[in-house]
Design a protein around this motif. Structure first.
Motif, PDB file in Angstrom:
ATOM      1  N   LYS A 153      17.711  -2.990 -47.753  1.00  0.00           N
ATOM      2  CA  LYS A 153      16.596  -3.241 -46.832  1.00  0.00           C
ATOM      3  C   LYS A 153      17.095  -3.761 -45.492  1.00  0.00           C
ATOM      4  N   VAL A 154      18.211  -4.501 -45.554  1.00  0.00           N
ATOM      5  CA  VAL A 154      18.742  -5.041 -44.304  1.00  0.00           C
ATOM      6  C   VAL A 154      19.111  -3.895 -43.363  1.00  0.00           C
ATOM      7  N   TYR A 155      19.644  -2.819 -43.938  1.00  0.00           N
ATOM      8  CA  TYR A 155      19.970  -1.664 -43.099  1.00  0.00           C
ATOM      9  C   TYR A 155      18.716  -1.137 -42.386  1.00  0.00           C
ATOM     10  N   THR A 156      17.612  -1.147 -43.101  1.00  0.00           N
ATOM     11  CA  THR A 156      16.373  -0.665 -42.480  1.00  0.00           C
ATOM     12  C   THR A 156      15.985  -1.568 -41.311  1.00  0.00           C
ATOM     13  N   VAL A 157      16.120  -2.886 -41.512  1.00  0.00           N
ATOM     14  CA  VAL A 157      15.781  -3.806 -40.435  1.00  0.00           C
ATOM     15  C   VAL A 157      16.678  -3.537 -39.228  1.00  0.00           C
ATOM     16  N   VAL A 158      17.993  -3.381 -39.496  1.00  0.00           N
ATOM     17  CA  VAL A 158      18.912  -3.115 -38.391  1.00  0.00           C
ATOM     18  C   VAL A 158      18.493  -1.859 -37.653  1.00  0.00           C
ATOM     19  N   ASP A 159      18.205  -0.795 -38.403  1.00  0.00           N
ATOM     20  CA  ASP A 159      17.877   0.474 -37.754  1.00  0.00           C
ATOM     21  C   ASP A 159      16.588   0.391 -36.929  1.00  0.00           C
ATOM     22  N   GLU A 160      15.680  -0.468 -37.328  1.00  0.00           N
ATOM     23  CA  GLU A 160      14.473  -0.621 -36.522  1.00  0.00           C
ATOM     24  C   GLU A 160      14.796  -1.262 -35.175  1.00  0.00           C
ATOM     25  N   MET A 161      15.777  -2.153 -35.169  1.00  0.00           N
ATOM     26  CA  MET A 161      16.042  -2.935 -33.957  1.00  0.00           C
ATOM     27  C   MET A 161      17.198  -2.399 -33.126  1.00  0.00           C
ATOM     28  N   PHE A 162      18.174  -1.763 -33.790  1.00  0.00           N
ATOM     29  CA  PHE A 162      19.330  -1.213 -33.075  1.00  0.00           C
ATOM     30  C   PHE A 162      19.552   0.203 -33.578  1.00  0.00           C
ATOM     31  N   LEU A 163      19.786   1.120 -32.662  1.00  0.00           N
ATOM     32  CA  LEU A 163      20.052   2.486 -33.090  1.00  0.00           C
ATOM     33  C   LEU A 163      21.081   3.100 -32.146  1.00  0.00           C
ATOM     34  N   ALA A 164      22.012   3.840 -32.730  1.00  0.00           N
ATOM     35  CA  ALA A 164      23.045   4.519 -31.930  1.00  0.00           C
ATOM     36  C   ALA A 164      23.768   3.536 -31.006  1.00  0.00           C
ATOM     37  N   GLY A 165      23.871   2.280 -31.437  1.00  0.00           N
ATOM     38  CA  GLY A 165      24.584   1.296 -30.636  1.00  0.00           C
ATOM     39  C   GLY A 165      23.771   0.737 -29.475  1.00  0.00           C
ATOM     40  N   GLU A 166      22.484   0.998 -29.466  1.00  0.00           N
ATOM     41  CA  GLU A 166      21.628   0.506 -28.387  1.00  0.00           C
ATOM     42  C   GLU A 166      20.511  -0.337 -28.986  1.00  0.00           C
ATOM     43  N   ILE A 167      19.943  -1.174 -28.141  1.00  0.00           N
ATOM     44  CA  ILE A 167      18.779  -1.932 -28.577  1.00  0.00           C
ATOM     45  C   ILE A 167      17.591  -0.975 -28.607  1.00  0.00           C
ATOM     46  N   ARG A 168      16.932  -0.866 -29.768  1.00  0.00           N
ATOM     47  CA  ARG A 168      15.858   0.115 -29.923  1.00  0.00           C
ATOM     48  C   ARG A 168      14.496  -0.528 -29.732  1.00  0.00           C
ATOM     49  N   GLU A 169      14.297  -1.630 -30.384  1.00  0.00           N
ATOM     50  CA  GLU A 169      12.992  -2.287 -30.327  1.00  0.00           C
ATOM     51  C   GLU A 169      13.220  -3.788 -30.305  1.00  0.00           C
ATOM     52  N   THR A 170      12.491  -4.499 -29.429  1.00  0.00           N
ATOM     53  CA  THR A 170      12.716  -5.929 -29.307  1.00  0.00           C
ATOM     54  C   THR A 170      11.501  -6.745 -29.715  1.00  0.00           C
ATOM     55  N   SER A 171      10.376  -6.079 -29.893  1.00  0.00           N
ATOM     56  CA  SER A 171       9.179  -6.831 -30.242  1.00  0.00           C
ATOM     57  C   SER A 171       9.173  -7.181 -31.728  1.00  0.00           C
ATOM     58  N   GLN A 172       9.201  -8.459 -32.025  1.00  0.00           N
ATOM     59  CA  GLN A 172       9.197  -8.869 -33.431  1.00  0.00           C
ATOM     60  C   GLN A 172       7.932  -8.384 -34.126  1.00  0.00           C
ATOM     61  N   THR A 173       6.805  -8.470 -33.417  1.00  0.00           N
ATOM     62  CA  THR A 173       5.540  -8.040 -34.023  1.00  0.00           C
ATOM     63  C   THR A 173       5.625  -6.576 -34.440  1.00  0.00           C
ATOM     64  N   LYS A 174       6.126  -5.740 -33.520  1.00  0.00           N
ATOM     65  CA  LYS A 174       6.186  -4.311 -33.807  1.00  0.00           C
ATOM     66  C   LYS A 174       7.127  -4.027 -34.968  1.00  0.00           C
ATOM     67  N   VAL A 175       8.295  -4.680 -34.956  1.00  0.00           N
ATOM     68  CA  VAL A 175       9.279  -4.421 -36.012  1.00  0.00           C
ATOM     69  C   VAL A 175       8.704  -4.853 -37.361  1.00  0.00           C
ATOM     70  N   LEU A 176       8.111  -6.026 -37.399  1.00  0.00           N
ATOM     71  CA  LEU A 176       7.601  -6.526 -38.683  1.00  0.00           C
ATOM     72  C   LEU A 176       6.455  -5.667 -39.186  1.00  0.00           C
ATOM     73  N   LYS A 177       5.632  -5.217 -38.255  1.00  0.00           N
ATOM     74  CA  LYS A 177       4.521  -4.366 -38.651  1.00  0.00           C
ATOM     75  C   LYS A 177       5.061  -3.094 -39.322  1.00  0.00           C
ATOM     76  N   GLN A 178       6.070  -2.516 -38.683  1.00  0.00           N
ATOM     77  CA  GLN A 178       6.673  -1.292 -39.224  1.00  0.00           C
ATOM     78  C   GLN A 178       7.320  -1.583 -40.587  1.00  0.00           C
ATOM     79  N   LEU A 179       8.005  -2.718 -40.699  1.00  0.00           N
ATOM     80  CA  LEU A 179       8.678  -3.044 -41.956  1.00  0.00           C
ATOM     81  C   LEU A 179       7.650  -3.239 -43.076  1.00  0.00           C
ATOM     82  N   LEU A 180       6.532  -3.888 -42.735  1.00  0.00           N
ATOM     83  CA  LEU A 180       5.509  -4.107 -43.758  1.00  0.00           C
ATOM     84  C   LEU A 180       4.886  -2.783 -44.178  1.00  0.00           C
TER      85      LEU A 180
END
Lengths: 199, 926
Positions: free
Chosen positions: A166-193
């Motif tokens: 699951k940690v890999y999924t969290v990483v991929d939501e926030m960082f992708l291809a070596g770049e910052i992908r998403e910075t909003s905690q609300t958005k990331v958590l919503k997607q994870l839930l």
């Protein structure tokens, strides 16, 4: 106790970050599979670590290690062979663990730099180019840790061990291809839930 | 997945490495049997076992099965199963082509599924693996997903970065097109997450295609403007500790650094943004949390980078400098570090150089008090960058005093920096000499050759400092223990300019000599060699000490020194002092001529150490702006530290070469004359010898050399690693050759690898006669050079001296090997290490005739393999090189291109040097 670390050591009967670092003294390593042989001579630079700025990802790799050097997460954004990865992991541990709280959170590493932050017994390290923005990545680490903390409800080292996939999924939501992908905690958590609900 | 949790617990409870391995093997056996079992596994079990395999792999164990099951999971309709499948693929990328096809197929289905979750998984997998095969399959599809109107925001984010990954690995497969302009407009997207991802993509694309993405500048500026002027709650989700969208701001500021300052309209807006960012830095913090200040300052530092990059707004530059100045004393180590680092670049701007200088005291203080060595290092860098004529004495003094306690890791760099600054900003060169001698005293071990060479260069080139230098080194040498580098500098300078202080009875010639000689025995061989040269210079400068010096040279410890260099110098100098007249001595031992001005070798060394960017940029930018940034008088002529010259060679007129004498006499020939005892010297190779040599590579018999007097013929045969060569010397004249002596010469490199045995021939060769010499050859190991045959004889009254290369080449020890096509390609693949292959593409020098080519390949010694290469026009050969120590398998392939009149020759052998040599030899044949 680390300032800014939300909810550390509060509640929950599970192991805290710290208790696992005690456990780490046992002779075998539950995750990562290596201890020791640190501080050896600097090996030759892998060709892939020398490439220039524009065609390389900003982040070369993200590592989470505990104080004993066990890897809790390794996410690579460039091609390395297994031996190189192992060398990098050991070098990062050797470089980072000798530093104390009065030191900066940045350390030169080969032709790059490691931006790192320690949370209890865990080091979160991001390897970037020397001209990348130190503070932006330092806070990207913290942002990531806050998401983990929210997602795992007071995260501890063991959460990362048992839920490594699951940690890999969290990483991929926030960082992708070596770049910052998403910075909003609300958005990331919503997607994870949302993803969690699919299980 | 309960089974997984149980397994992980089991592993954690193992008390030893052995127990862990045992538990893992048990699990592997279990998983294997499940996968092989008759009963089809349900998706959940498959997921569980694949996940266990992944865990085992992450523990550091090899996994050689389960890939197929993982690929099967990709086509599951359940998210969790798909996710584990993709994760396994991403972590254990396998270049197995069979699987890649299946994986790509699954990805294709998911991309087309219109299910945002599945599309996300597929895109993340491509972004993680990023292989060329994936780029080929999806580089066309992803831009469409990215710009399609109905794509979900989260999918757009992934698609943007996925495309970025493919562009980095295979830019040729990602052609620019209609989509590019639409990508630029993503900067206007409502969803800040999409803008964040797109900005990374645009930045990378803009670096490579600045023209196509020029419109991104104004869009980025207006986006940035909206962010920085927003109230701290406007951006809701994207506000981080009261800072609006800090990461996006940083990315936008980076994008703008790909371009020069924009045109006036946009520029005004950008300047407003930058001013706002600088203003906000001055506002009281909205939170005491470090996250707040870090995020705010991340944006601030990036803004300062952009200000420095544009380097056109003096007002902003000075404000940036003042802001950083506040950080220099901040309680956060991070900020002090970053401020020092950032100020370094500000120091090179003419607008802010003076503003940076005002912080000198703080920086010096940092050097003394910082606990983190990397911060002290930045302080040294900044002092170096802010140094000019006005503050050089202070900065150099501070660096020198820091050097006494500096960390070993950075001492050498500080030494180089002090040496450069001292030279560059020396108003009077006595200060320079003092500084360098101090450097040697404080950190002698870290003073590299370049540094002490340079001080000698400067002293020799500037006569106003020579007397002072002689006096100062003389005094420095009085210290009972002085560093060897000081002895070198002292020895050299006194040898040249000792006469300038000899009038003082306290430094009379004899005292000078005794002082130097008292250090002699403690020094290493190169220093002693240098001192011997000083002594012979003294013989010329001070005739009164000649007997003393001759006694020293004559002593057994010199004349019979075990070191040949010292012995030779002692012998030659003693002889020179005895036989040469005063005039000759004065000519031979004349004062050194001035050195040609060129780039300081120290600067070259610092560049090498730090990488070119840091040093050159600094120097070049200062120079380009014709304004004298550093103020003060024009640099003195000898301060050449930054002038580039054609050959920035790192040593000082060959002083670095171990055997070169430090005092090459200007009247070159003299020494040779003095010592000439007409020793026989090997003649240089006869003209045309190279061509003749090449002709023998593919044949064994023929005429090797011919002139009006002499003809040399060869006949040779080789078997395995042995060979025999008959050399025939024909006297073409009617007169006798006397003292006829052929000698075989193997260089030092060749000698251990090739054994040659022969008997001397009759020293008299009658007119018209032919003598024969047999050479037995043994190849011990592979070799590159060829032996040289030197022939000396007297013809009439004249001495004749001829040298030719003897065509004993590595390919002579070839044994042809026949093999079938299949074998050949199998072996070819085995030799796939890049070092094993050597390839040469070259123009045909002879007509491209198939039969001749075949004959040459056979003559070369390898077997010519028919019907191996699918292209019948190509030639393929195989053979084994036999040496005494090993046998080396060699495969070769020659591809002619008739239209271009070119060949491509590829050699693969198990040894790099062999591939290299054989390729050289054979390439010269066509």
């Amino acid at each position: 106790m680390w300032p800014g670390w939300p909810g550390l050591g509060l509640g929950s009967s599970r192991d805290s970050w710290k208790s696992d670092s005690r456990e780490a003294l046992s002779p075998i390593s539950p995750l990562g599979g290596w201890v020791g042989s640190l501080g050896s001579a600097q090996p030759a630079l892998p060709a892939s670590l020398t490439s220039s700025f524009s065609c390389s990802p900003q982040i070369r790799f993200i590592l989470i290690q505990n104080r004993a050097g066990k890897t809790r997460l390794a996410k690579w954004y460039m091609q390395f062979d297994d031996d190189e990865k192992q060398k990098l992991i050991e070098e990062v541990h050797a470089v980072v663990t000798v530093r104390d709280a009065k030191h900066t959170n940045f350390v030169e590493f080969r032709n790059f730099k490691i931006i790192y932050r320690r949370y209890a017994g865990l080091y979160f390290c991001i390897c970037v180019d020397v001209n990348d923005n130190n503070l932006a990545y330092l806070e990207a680490i913290h942002n990531f840790v806050e998401v983990l903390n929210e997602y795992f409800h007071n995260v501890c080292e063991l959460d990362l061990v048992f839920n490594f996939y699951k940690v890999y999924t969290v990483v991929d939501e926030m960082f992708l291809a070596g770049e910052i992908r998403e910075t909003s905690q609300t958005k990331v958590l919503k997607q994870l839930l949302m993803l969690q609900s699919l299980e | 997945m309960r089974g997984l949790a149980v397994f992980i617990s089991d592993i954690r409870n193992c008390k030893s490495k052995e127990a862990e391995i045992k538990r893992i093997n048990k699990e592997l056996a279990n998983i294997r049997s499940k996968f092989k079992g008759d009963k089809a596994l349900d998706g959940y079990s498959k997921k569980k076992y694949v996940c266990k395999l992944l865990f085992i792999f992450l523990l550091g164990h090899d996994i050689d099965f389960g890939h197929m099951e993982a690929v099967n999971l990709l086509s599951s309709n359940r998210y969790t199963e798909k996710q584990i499948g993709y994760l396994f693929i991403s972590v254990l990328v396998n270049s197995n082509s069979e699987l890649i096809r299946l994986i790509n197929n699954a990805i294709k289905n998911d991309l087309a599924s219109r299910n945002p979750t599945f599309m996300g998984l597929a895109l993340h997998c491509i972004a993680s693996v990023g292989s060329r095969e994936m780029a080929e399959a999806f580089a066309g599809e992803i831009p469409k997903v990215l710009v399609a109107g109905d794509t979900m925001d989260s999918v757009k984010q992934s698609a943007a970065l996925c495309l970025l990954r493919l562009y980095r690995t295979s830019p040729d497969l990602v052609p620019m097109g209609d989509w590019t302009s639409r990508v630029v407009h993503l900067l206007n997207d409502q969803h800040l997450g999409v803008v964040t991802a797109a900005t990374s993509l645009i930045t990378t694309l803009a670096q490579k295609n600045p023209e196509e993405f020029k419109t991104s500048v104004s869009l980025a500026v207006s986006r940035l403007s909206r962010i920085v002027t927003s109230a701290s709650t406007d951006l809701q989700d994207y506000t981080y500790y009261f800072v609006p969208a800090p990461w996006l701001s940083v990315k936008l500021l980076r994008l703008l650094q790909c371009y020069p300052p924009p045109d006036p309209a946009v520029r005004g807006r950008l300047t407003e943004c930058l001013e706002t960012i600088l203003n906000k830095a001055q506002e009281p913090p909205k939170s005491k949390k470090v996250q707040h200040s870090n995020a705010k300052n991340a944006v601030l530092f990036e803004a300062i980078s952009l200000i420095i990059h544009h380097d056109s707004e003096p007002n902003l530059l000075v404000r940036a400098c003042n802001q950083l100045g506040q950080f220099l004393q901040h309680r956060e180590t991070n900020l002090r570090y970053l401020a020092l680092e950032s100020m370094c670049t500000l120091a090179s701007s003419e607008f802010s150089h003076e503003a940076v200088k005002t912080h000198i005291e703080t920086v010096i203080n940092a050097l003394k008090t910082e606990r983190d060595v990397s911060v002290r290092q930045r302080a040294v860098d900044l002092l170096y960058a802010m140094c000019d004529r006005s503050n050089a004495p202070q900065i150099v003094a501070e660096m020198l005093s820091y050097l006494e306690t500096a960390d070993y890791s950075i001492r050498e760099e500080i030494v180089l920096k002090v040496a450069i600054l001292a030279e560059k900003y020396a108003v009077d060169y006595t200060w320079y000499v003092d500084t360098i001698l101090n450097l040697i005293r404080i950190a002698g071990d870290y003073v590299s050759e370049e540094v002490w060479y340079r001080v000698i260069q400067i002293v020799i080139n500037r006569d106003d400092v020579q007397g002072y230098a002689a006096k100062t080194v003389f005094e420095a040498l009085q210290a009972p223990a002085c560093h060897e580098n000081l002895v070198k500098v002292g020895g050299y300078i006194l040898g040249e300019f000792g006469n300038l202080i000899a009038g003082d009875p306290r430094s009379s010639p004899l005292i000078q000599f005794n002082l130097l000689h008292s250090k002699f025995h403690l020094c290493s061989v190169p220093t002693r060699a240098l001192l011997l040269s000083t002594y012979i210079k003294f013989v010329n400068l001070f005739p009164e000490v000649k007997p003393t010096i001759q006694d020293v040279l004559r002593s057994d410890s010199q004349l019979r020194n075990a070191d040949v260099e010292l012995q030779q110098r002692a012998v030659e100098y003693l002889r020179l002092s005895t036989v040469a007249s005063t005039d000759i001595l004065a000519t031979v031992l004349e004062e050194m001529p001035p050195f040609p001005e060129r780039e300081s070798s120290i600067l070259a060394k610092l560049k090498k150490k730090k990488g070119p960017s840091t040093v050159t940029d600094l120097e070049d930018t200062k120079r380009e702006r014709s304004v004298d940034v550093n103020g003060g008088p024009e640099p003195a002529p000898a301060s050449t530290s930054a002038m580039s010259t054609p050959s920035p060679s790192a040593d000082l007129l060959g002083l670095g070469r171990p055997t070169a004498r430090p005092h090459p006499p200007p009247g070159g020939g003299l020494l040779v004359d003095v010592f000439s005892d007409s020793a026989s010297v090997v003649a240089p190779l006869a003209p045309g010898s190279e061509d003749n040599f090449a002709r023998f590579v593919c044949k064994n018999n023929g005429v090797l050399f011919e002139n009006q007097l002499l003809q040399i013929g060869l006949k040779s045969e080789f078997r395995q690693n042995l060979g025999r060569m008959f050399i025939f010397y024909g006297n073409k004249t009617s007169t006798q050759f006397l003292n006829f002596t052929p000698t075989l010469i193997c260089s030092d490199d060749l000698q251990p690898n090739l054994n040659l045995q022969t008997k001397p021939v009759d020293p008299t060769v009658e007119g018209g006669a032919q003598v024969q010499q047999v050479v037995n050859i043994e190849c011990v190991s592979d070799f590159t050079e060829a032996p040289v045959l030197n022939i000396q004889f007297r013809y009439g009254g004249t001495f004749q001296n001829v040298s030719v290369q003897l065509p004993i080449t590595l390919n002579k020890f070839f044994q042809p090997t026949e093999m079938a096509s299949q074998d050949f390609f199998q072996r070819w693949k085995q030799l796939s290490n890049p070092q094993q292959e050597v390839q040469n593409i070259f123009k045909a020098k002879h007509p491209m005739d198939t039969e001749v080519t075949k004959a040459k390949i056979i003559g070369f010694g390898s077997a010519l393999l028919e019907e191996v290469d699918p292209n019948p026009a190509n030639f393929v050969g195989a053979g084994i090189i036999h040496t005494k120590t090993t046998q080396i398998g060699c495969l070769l392939r020659l591809e002619p291109n008739l239209q271009a009149q070119m060949y491509r020759l590829t050699l693969r052998t198990s040894k790099e040097a062999v591939s290299q040599r054989l390729c050289e030899l054979l390439s010269a044949q066509f």
